[in-house]
Design an enzyme around this catalytic site. Structure first.
Site, mmCIF file in Angstrom:
data_model
loop_
_atom_site.group_PDB
_atom_site.id
_atom_site.type_symbol
_atom_site.label_atom_id
_atom_site.label_comp_id
_atom_site.label_asym_id
_atom_site.label_seq_id
_atom_site.Cartn_x
_atom_site.Cartn_y
_atom_site.Cartn_z
ATOM 1 N N SER A 106 0.740 -1.136 -0.045
ATOM 2 C CA SER A 106 -0.037 0.043 -0.028
ATOM 3 C C SER A 106 0.936 1.437 0.064
ATOM 4 C CB SER A 106 -1.088 -0.058 1.291
ATOM 5 O OG SER A 106 -1.276 1.338 1.559
ATOM 6 N N TYR A 126 -1.132 -1.296 10.180
ATOM 7 C CA TYR A 126 -1.356 -1.341 8.770
ATOM 8 C C TYR A 126 -0.290 -0.830 8.115
ATOM 9 C CZ TYR A 126 -3.813 -1.108 4.136
ATOM 10 O OH TYR A 126 -4.042 -1.197 2.703
HETATM 11 P P1 NAP Z 1 -11.203 -5.840 0.816
HETATM 12 O O1 NAP Z 1 -12.565 -5.665 0.082
HETATM 13 O O2 NAP Z 1 -11.283 -5.363 2.419
HETATM 14 O O3 NAP Z 1 -10.683 -7.385 0.899
HETATM 15 C C1 NAP Z 1 -10.136 -7.797 1.994
HETATM 16 C C2 NAP Z 1 -9.472 -9.523 1.658
HETATM 17 O O4 NAP Z 1 -8.616 -9.980 2.341
HETATM 18 C C3 NAP Z 1 -11.073 -10.208 1.403
HETATM 19 O O5 NAP Z 1 -10.868 -11.146 0.365
HETATM 20 C C4 NAP Z 1 -10.751 -10.995 2.715
HETATM 21 O O6 NAP Z 1 -11.268 -12.297 2.720
HETATM 22 C C5 NAP Z 1 -9.332 -11.068 2.915
HETATM 23 N N1 NAP Z 1 -8.850 -11.448 4.371
HETATM 24 C C6 NAP Z 1 -8.781 -10.532 5.140
HETATM 25 N N2 NAP Z 1 -8.367 -11.072 6.425
HETATM 26 C C7 NAP Z 1 -8.098 -12.243 5.968
HETATM 27 C C8 NAP Z 1 -7.782 -13.280 6.986
HETATM 28 N N3 NAP Z 1 -7.341 -13.449 8.293
HETATM 29 N N4 NAP Z 1 -7.348 -14.549 6.335
HETATM 30 C C9 NAP Z 1 -7.815 -14.680 5.231
HETATM 31 N N5 NAP Z 1 -8.083 -13.652 4.000
HETATM 32 C C10 NAP Z 1 -8.451 -12.612 4.677
HETATM 33 O O7 NAP Z 1 -10.043 -5.367 0.570
HETATM 34 P P2 NAP Z 1 -9.366 -4.687 -1.062
HETATM 35 O O8 NAP Z 1 -9.763 -3.156 -0.921
HETATM 36 O O9 NAP Z 1 -9.751 -5.490 -1.848
HETATM 37 O O10 NAP Z 1 -7.799 -4.875 -0.703
HETATM 38 C C11 NAP Z 1 -7.030 -5.987 -1.007
HETATM 39 C C12 NAP Z 1 -5.623 -5.709 -0.865
HETATM 40 O O11 NAP Z 1 -5.428 -4.391 -1.214
HETATM 41 C C13 NAP Z 1 -5.377 -5.634 0.847
HETATM 42 O O12 NAP Z 1 -4.097 -6.198 1.252
HETATM 43 C C14 NAP Z 1 -5.195 -4.325 1.043
HETATM 44 O O13 NAP Z 1 -4.542 -3.778 2.272
HETATM 45 C C15 NAP Z 1 -4.632 -3.753 -0.379
HETATM 46 N N6 NAP Z 1 -4.934 -2.180 -0.603
HETATM 47 C C16 NAP Z 1 -5.936 -1.899 -0.620
HETATM 48 C C17 NAP Z 1 -6.035 -0.397 -1.013
HETATM 49 C C18 NAP Z 1 -7.711 0.121 -1.121
HETATM 50 O O14 NAP Z 1 -7.573 1.431 -1.232
HETATM 51 N N7 NAP Z 1 -8.764 -0.731 -1.246
HETATM 52 C C19 NAP Z 1 -5.220 0.266 -1.192
HETATM 53 C C20 NAP Z 1 -3.970 -0.150 -0.993
HETATM 54 C C21 NAP Z 1 -3.772 -1.502 -0.595
HETATM 55 P P3 NAP Z 1 -12.906 -12.648 3.122
HETATM 56 O O15 NAP Z 1 -13.619 -11.771 2.592
HETATM 57 O O16 NAP Z 1 -13.115 -14.172 2.442
HETATM 58 O O17 NAP Z 1 -13.002 -12.868 4.537
#
Ligand code: NAP
Length: 248
Positions: A142, A155
């Site tokens: 991130s 985070y």
């Molecule tokens: P999201 O919609 O909140 O999805 C999070 C994902 O992580 C879900 O598929 C969830 O699985 C999985 N997860 C969380 N805790 C877990 C655990 N203990 N064991 C297994 N799976 C787990 O997030 P997103 O926005 O798509 O983000 C995906 C990645 O990109 C993350 O690493 C996030 O930090 C990174 N990121 C996101 C952003 C943003 O703005 N959205 C920016 C920078 C980086 P389930 O739903 O099956 O529980």
């Protein structure tokens, strides 16, 4: 499942950025191992969508906060999909609290899901990758790793940890033909960012040179490239995709 396709394991592949990554890699001919924790229905939907377009996909459940479940996940993926060629550590959680109020258990939980899991998956999967003389490891970090973020000490630290892990793994695994890279997205429209209040959203967009939040598919495009043959000589890198928010 018997297949000659390269297998890609995407953690958190049921929804958000992970789903977009799974869909994109399937388009490039990968056999998808879609990991989920609680989003079973979304994982099945993602697999069905891939299969409907002629791809192959299998779903796997595991809580990545539990090292034993990670080991079981790897075993099951190997049995059902064969050796993993591309590992995308995408699953992650965010905990929002001022540093001085952050409980150690919340710190540990974020570290465990975002960083420990990536270490354990990399450790377990890089050996078989080395035996195949090649593989790709991609961490979804991130911009918070580079800039810090208010109320996100765990985070930001966990995501910064991924960058150090990637560079070390990249050095150690280069001779085996394995590349290890990190992507640092800015704010992407997913469930994780859906709750941002309107006033804060306006301020955040104003700070982004491109004037908008990103889309999951845009992050998936970088993963797709890093997993491709064209990226065979790129390793240890951190690639930002953030509309210019964090220029270095
Ligand atoms: P999201 O919609 O909140 O999805 C999070 C994902 O992580 C879900 O598929 C969830 O699985 C999985 N997860 C969380 N805790 C877990 C655990 N203990 N064991 C297994 N799976 C787990 O997030 P997103 O926005 O798509 O983000 C995906 C990645 O990109 C993350 O690493 C996030 O930090 C990174 N990121 C996101 C952003 C943003 O703005 N959205 C920016 C920078 C980086 P389930 O739903 O099956 O529980």
């Amino acid at each position: 499942m018997e297949t000659n396709l390269k297998t890609a394991l995407v953690t958190g592949g049921a929804r958000g950025i992970g789903r977009a990554i799974a869909m994109a890699l399937a388009q490039d001919g990968f056999n998808l191992a879609i990991h989920y924790r609680s989003s079973q229905q979304e994982a099945s939907q993602t697999a069905d969508d891939i299969i409907a377009t002629g791809g192959t996909a299998t779903t796997f459940q595991a809580d990545l906060n539990d090292p034993e479940q990670i080991i079981a996940l790897i075993k099951e993926v190997n049995e059902r999909c064969g050796a993993v060629h591309t590992l995308v550590c995408n699953a992650g959680i965010m905990h929002s609290q001022l540093l001085s109020f952050t409980k150690f258990e919340d710190w540990r939980s974020v570290m465990s899901a975002n960083l420990d899991a990536a270490f354990l998956l990399t450790k377990a999967l890089s050996r078989p990758m080395a035996r195949q003389r090649g593989g790709r490891i991609i961490y979804i970090s991130s911009d918070a790793a580079l800039m810090g973020d208010l109320m996100r000490c765990a985070y930001s630290a966990s995501k910064a940890g991924l960058l150090g892990l990637a560079r070390t793994a990249a050095r150690e695994l280069a001779a085996s033909g394995i590349t290890v890279n990190s992507i640092t997205p800015g704010i992407i429209e997913t469930d994780m960012t859906a709750e941002i209040p309107a006033t804060r959203r306006v301020k955040q967009i104003a700070a982004i040179p491109m004037g908008r939040f990103g889309k999951p598919e845009e992050v998936a495009g970088i993963v797709r490239f890093l997993a491709s043959e064209q990226a065979a000589w790129i390793t240890g890198q951190t690639i930002s995709i953030d509309g210019g928010l964090c220029m270095r």
